[in-house]
Design a protein around this motif. Sequence first.
Motif: not given
Length: 508
Positions: A339-355
């Motif tokens: 399903a198309p996803a909107v990735v925002d806020a905490d999810a972006l920070n987790l991705i940026a942190a390499g989680a």
Amino acid sequence: MLPVVTAAEARALDRATIEDVGLPGIALMETAGRACAEAALRMLGARGARVSVICGPGNNGGDGYVCARVLRAAGVDAVCYVAARRDAIAGDAAAHLAIYERSGGVVRAIATPGELADLRAAIDDVALCVDALFGVGLARPVTGHLADVIDAINAAPQRLAVDIPSGLDADTGRVLGVCVRADRTVTMAAHKVALAGAPGAMWAGTVEVCDIGVPPAVLATANLGAGLVEERDVAGWLPRSSALDHKGTRGHVLVVGGAPEMRGAGRLAALAALRAGAGLVTLAGDGEVAAPDSVMTRGLAGGPLAGVLAGKRAVVVGPGLGGGGVAANRVDEVLANDAPAVVDADALNLIAAGALGPASEALKSAACPVVITPHPGEAARLLGIAVADVEGDRLAAARALAAMSRAVVVLKGARTIVCDGTLDAHFGSIHGTGGPALGTAGSGDVLAGTIAALLAQGLAPVDAARCAVYVHGAAGDTLADMYGQRGVVSSDLPDAIAREIARVSRPG
């Protein structure tokens, strides 16, 4: 969309018009100067007023000589002040200077500090100052005497900029030392990046695009890198209602958030999704997921998302999600779904942190279409650069994010930019709606929910993003008229977005 050009693209349009079409440069300059004079007359409102026209050595100055000549013919006491040596003026600008003088025009030199000091009182004693000092080619900071000339322009009660306010970098909107703060800018042939985007738009005042004769065919084949979204674009993209609509046809949105003590963000996204037209919305989370009655809720209690994701047409992940391993797993599950996803806020920070591994790979490897919605701080973390670098060239930052992620990027902030990394990461859609009223907690959560609602109703990710940004900004503008720029709160936005969608979608 309105074409938006860089300095190099503007020069290429002029060159194609002069060399390929055969319209002489001196004629383009005449048209440009006349448009500036007409704008000046509208600003003055009285024919007997005095006007200073501050001219540089290049084509911008040439436009100024035409403007002054036309103003004088209309009964305005316009005087040209030339901030350059006479022998530095050449080509079409020199030709129009000669025409201006033969027509009885007055020229006074302010090429040195002493000349400026001697004439400063006369320059200041006007109703309007026309800034024809620098064009789009300025590439270095303005200092010394020329900075003092700009200070003199800014001292006028009204300021009209020719093509671009002097002191702006045409390609980024950065102030190069000092800058004219224009009330109005008449720009030639097409919007410039600095005028359409931030921060340059804040120095340009009201922008008018002057048709100087560049044929539409030349613009159409120019392969430009940016456009300014108009309301008619959004009206054409928005989904249309049908008498056969029901909640199933309008799609089911899932909002994944609701970490303990962080319930508000997810609720805002969920309510926005409903107001933007989604038929069903479920808010799911590992903490408290209480929501308005019209929003369904699902407590996750650390369990998998798989069953909750089934049947959803769009997903928002991030608002109120929190950090840590459970939150990272939620993002991973969403990106592994179709399903198309909107990735925002905490999810972006987790991705940026390499989680989820390297940020670019986490996004590029998603099984679903992805829209990411970073504010400048989140964008900086994703790119590994400073926030000042993002804000110093917002279009370049949005393009870099699109290329890195292969996602649709919504770079939030003043003059939000959308880039489609799935198709052409270079092209940036710039949005003129929205302002300081949106600088309030939860505004981004509302935007994420709005994008998801439009995805659920079948819009392509880039169109959903562009429409949502436009109506979200328009709603903020409308609310600012009601409550002031500092009185709007994010919970006001969903209802206002619904009204904006209805207004824009209305036939005629």
